[in-house]
Scaffold this active site. Structure first.
Site, PDB file in Angstrom:
ATOM      1  CB  CYS A   7      41.571  32.985  26.493  1.00  0.00           C
ATOM      2  SG  CYS A   7      40.046  33.629  25.771  1.00  0.00           S
ATOM      3  CB  SER A  35      38.556  36.015  22.840  1.00  0.00           C
ATOM      4  OG  SER A  35      38.162  36.998  21.880  1.00  0.00           O
ATOM      5  CG  ASP A  36      44.728  37.535  20.663  1.00  0.00           C
ATOM      6  OD1 ASP A  36      44.486  38.675  20.212  1.00  0.00           O
ATOM      7  OD2 ASP A  36      45.878  37.074  20.740  1.00  0.00           O
ATOM      8  CB  CYS A  37      41.563  40.388  17.756  1.00  0.00           C
ATOM      9  SG  CYS A  37      41.708  41.770  18.911  1.00  0.00           S
ATOM     10  CB  ALA A  62      40.534  33.930  19.902  1.00  0.00           C
TER      11      ALA A  62
END
Length: 798
Positions: free
Chosen positions: A284, A316-318, A320
């Site tokens: 995401c 998650s993206d880093c 996020a």
């Protein structure tokens, strides 16, 4: 796909996958660490391979305390020495080869390089499903080899399946372009290859390499025996395609997207990646979608599990999760505990970063989370690791244990990289058939441009250490007795013309001049969008100066992943030919030389529209795909854009000429079994009608082939891409001008015809989205377009 590729692919799979390798018992003198290591730690039920994945995962969870479980919810998962389980790094990258990005990969050890395939946007230009599958398969083999010597994990956060919506996007280079069908088909094939499809095929007596159907009935590891070679991750969901533009940042941007645009543009590549490709991970994104952070959109994350049947984990993206509560970015929640709770409850399993690991316990203490929420996430993570064989003991004794250093940077992989680059390169202009050059007529070459003599900056982002990188200059100088180089500009930004004089001098005395211009990662990359579509700095002046000085027409070579407004060069007779090579990877030097001197006939097609500079007046933060004349909004991508263009989606020339003739296609389709007494046929203001796709009794029965004959009318053999488009009746607002419904790449031979078939699934390919985001089938005449040919298919309910 072409006959040449069929033979090449079969040779690649059979030779490579059956190459034996004896591995040392250590990696660079370091003892490998892995779970279930005998004799002390292999007796646990979660180490028992005879048990189901579910039983083993629950067994492992039962041994852990709550704090230990929470420590698993990070990309850097903490191990349990008492159980013999080491730390695990979830984050590795393999966008177009093993990359240096992410802590899960190390090139320090017996494997110091990996095959550098072309950046995705160039591979997409090949329009070849089989090629994409083989690239994924080769990357999987190299990743497993690195894992077996302790230099890689098994979870790779690729591919990027976002649609290339705006030409300024810094990460458009990572995608398969602007068309959702193309992006979906690319994702399906790459993911199948990456997760082990190639390995499974190599063990069958026969292999189906049918390009049009995308391998048809081939068996993919992980579908039947629940075993995976690697885990692939579809990213970044949803509507993520802005890095940093004006006052907008990806960390806080709210993508306002209509339901219609979601359904027919943004969702399809993810649906294909997960549902058909069977990807085992979804990432995401940072941005909000219609006001809600993407990682908190339960409707989207659960759609992947419930509707698309994803079996895996969501990351998650880093960092996020931390941006959700950070007032500097989104400020969507008041506290970090609230951010942790809403993302985990929405279906996220792992946070790239430490936010969840640090704050989940306090979120539980505040009553925002329960331990069962943690258990759900941990179960998804452990189940995936078990399927990957991480709890099966020594990886060198497992299903893929024979893979090691000898299986990386192999002759076969490097040949595949060469083939991918060849098939992707696009010939944009070739006045008076100036190319290809005759080797015997060229005694001196002038090669000009800041990227022409750089071997390390033509791979694009998410790149690793290539096997044998060469500069474009290195590749070209082998074709002429005398070759001279001048940078012209100090670097790609080209803020000064101080070095023009040397470039002009060598251009004046050369037989042929090649100017390499365009983009590199100083212009487009993660966290950096472009503000202009023109060549950077004084590059245009450099090209024009060289064109004026040269005795013969100039060859312009363009690098980069994003569209460039080169209208000046397109119109200038002194610039005979323009080639787009994207980010070609380690094989770029050899391929460019082969194309220019006629050893290969280019056949790539642009996977994105090239807009004029005037398009930069369109706000990048406007997410609408459809044109809106009332406010002067031109729309986006070839499906909706109504403005001028430099080069269109699908543009690509060849050294030969092709003509088509239609051999077979239906003239009408009846939606058999559709009863107007049970389901409504809905009308429209335009006078037509439509039915909801979900109401059509049997979509499979409607599938048909468009069969065409491709005649090569020139004197050169060539690999050619057929693009089949369709135009639907305008029964709902926002109907696309046209949309891609199929493609096929075939080999052709001079003076001969080749037959090609393209499978059309009307429910998927001919349907459109209405304003409410529902797929509908327009009744009436649909026009199929193949080159200059048009064919009408009438869709009826009686």
């Amino acid at each position: 796909m072409s006959l040449h590729c069929k033979r090449f692919c079969l040779f690649f799979l059979l030779f490579f996958f059956f190459s034996p390798l004896l591995l040392p018992q250590t990696s660079g003198g370091v003892i490998l660490q892995y779970p279930c290591k005998p004799p002390k730690h292999n007796h646990y039920p979660f180490c028992n391979k005879s048990l189901s994945v579910t039983s083993r995962a629950h067994s492992l969870i039962s041994h852990l305390t709550l704090p230990e479980k929470i420590q698993q919810l990070s990309d850097n998962a903490t191990g349990f020495p008492r159980l013999g389980i080491p730390d695990y790094l979830w984050w590795s990258e393999s966008l177009h080869g093993i990359a240096i990005n992410g802590p899960g990969i190390s090139f320090k050890g017996p494997i110091s390089a990996a095959t550098g395939f072309p950046q995705v946007i160039l591979s997409a230009a090949a329009f070849n499903r089989s090629l994409w599958f083989l690239i994924g398969s080769a990357v999987a083999v190299e990743a497993r080899a690195m894992h077996n010597v302790g230099q890689a994990g098994l979870t790779f956060w690729a591919p990027n399946v976002n649609v290339f919506r705006d030409p300024r996007w810094g990460r458009g280079q990572e995608t398969a372009g602007e068309d959702p069908l193309l992006g979906s088909d690319y994702a399906v094939q790459y993911v199948k290859g990456l997760q082990g499809g190639g390995w499974g095929n190599a063990r069958r007596k026969s292999v189906d390499f049918g390009g049009g159907s995308g391998f048809g009935e081939h068996r993919v590891l992980g579908e039947e025996d629940d075993v995976l070679m690697l885990s692939a991750c579809c990213k970044h969901t949803m509507a993520y395609d802005l890095e940093k533009w004006g006052n907008f940042s990806r960390y806080s941007f709210d993508a306002v997207v209509t339901e219609q645009d979601l359904e027919d543009t943004f969702v399809p590549p993810f649906r294909g990646c997960v549902q058909e490709g069977k990807a085992t991970c979804l990432m995401c994104s940072y941005n909000r979608l219609n006001g809600v952070p993407a990682c908190a959109r339960e409707d989207l994350l659960e759609k992947a599990r419930k509707e698309w049947n994803m079996k895996g984990y969501i990351t998650s993206d880093c960092n996020a999760v931390s941006t959700i509560s950070d007032s500097e970015y989104q400020g969507y929640t008041k506290t970090i505990e609230e951010a942790v709770a809403i993302t985990l409850k929405a279906g996220m399993d792992i946070n790239c970063g430490s936010t969840v690991a640090l704050h989940a316990k306090s979120a539980i203490a505040q009553g925002r989370l329960q331990e069962k929420d943690i258990d759900r996430a941990v179960f998804n993570l452990f189940s995936l690791q078990i399927r990957l064989g991480l709890f099966d003991g020594d990886p060198r004794q497992g299903k893929f244990g024979t893979l090691g250093p000898k299986n990386v940077c192999t002759k076969e992989h490097r040949r595949l990289a060469l083939e991918a680059t060849k098939q992707g390169i696009v010939l944009l202009k070739n006045d008076n058939s100036y190319l290809p050059l005759s080797k015997k007529d060229v005694s001196s070459l002038a090669i000009i441009g800041p990227l022409a003599n750089n071997a390390t900056n033509i791979g694009g982002d998410y790149t690793g250490y290539s096997c044998k990188p060469e500069s474009l200059y290195d590749g070209l100088k082998a074709y002429a007795k005398k070759t001279e180089f001048a940078a012209g500009c100090t670097d790609v930004p080209c803020v000064s013309d101080d070095q023009f004089d040397k470039a002009i001098r060598i251009a004046k005395r050369a037989d042929v001049v090649v100017v390499v211009a365009g983009l590199d990662l100083s212009q487009e990359t993660e966290d950096h969008d472009r503000v202009s579509l023109l060549l950077p700095g004084k590059q245009t002046s450099l090209v024009l100066s060289i064109a004026a000085a040269s005795r013969k027409p100039v060859i312009l070579v363009l690098t980069g992943g994003g569209p460039i407004d080169v209208s000046f060069a397109k119109a200038d007779h002194r610039i005979s030919s323009i080639l787009w090579i994207g980010y070609p990877g380690e094989a770029g030097a050899k391929v460019l030389a082969e194309v220019i001197f006629g050893d290969y006939n280019p056949g790539g097609r642009l996977p994105m529209t090239w807009y004029p500079e005037s398009f930069t007046k369109v706000p990048m933060n406007d997410m609408n795909m459809r044109a809106d004349p009332s406010r002067g909004y031109p729309g986006r991508t070839y499906r909706f854009y109504n403005g001028d263009q430099v080069y269109g989606f699908g543009h690509g020339l060849s050294y030969t000429n092709y003509t088509y003739s239609l051999l077979s296609a239906p003239s009408r389709l009846n939606l058999l079994g559709f009863s107007t007494t049970r389901k409504r046929v809905l009308g429209s203001q335009q006078g037509g009608g439509y039915v909801f796709v979900e109401d059509i009794p049997s979509c499979d029965s409607l599938k048909f082939y468009v069969v065409a004959s491709v005649s090569n009318a020139g004197d050169v053999d060539g690999s050619h891409v057929l693009l089949l488009f369709a135009r639907a009746p305008e029964v709902v607002g926002g109907t696309p001008l046209k949309q891609l419904v199929g493609f096929e790449r075939v080999n052709t031979f001079s003076g001969r015809s080749t037959e090609a078939s393209i499978l059309v699934n009307p429910c998927r390919h001919l349907s459109i989205a209405n304003e409410g985001g529902k797929r509908v089938m327009a009744l009436g005449n649909h026009v199929l377009m193949l080159g200059d040919l048009e064919h009408t298919v009438a869709i009826e309910t009686h």
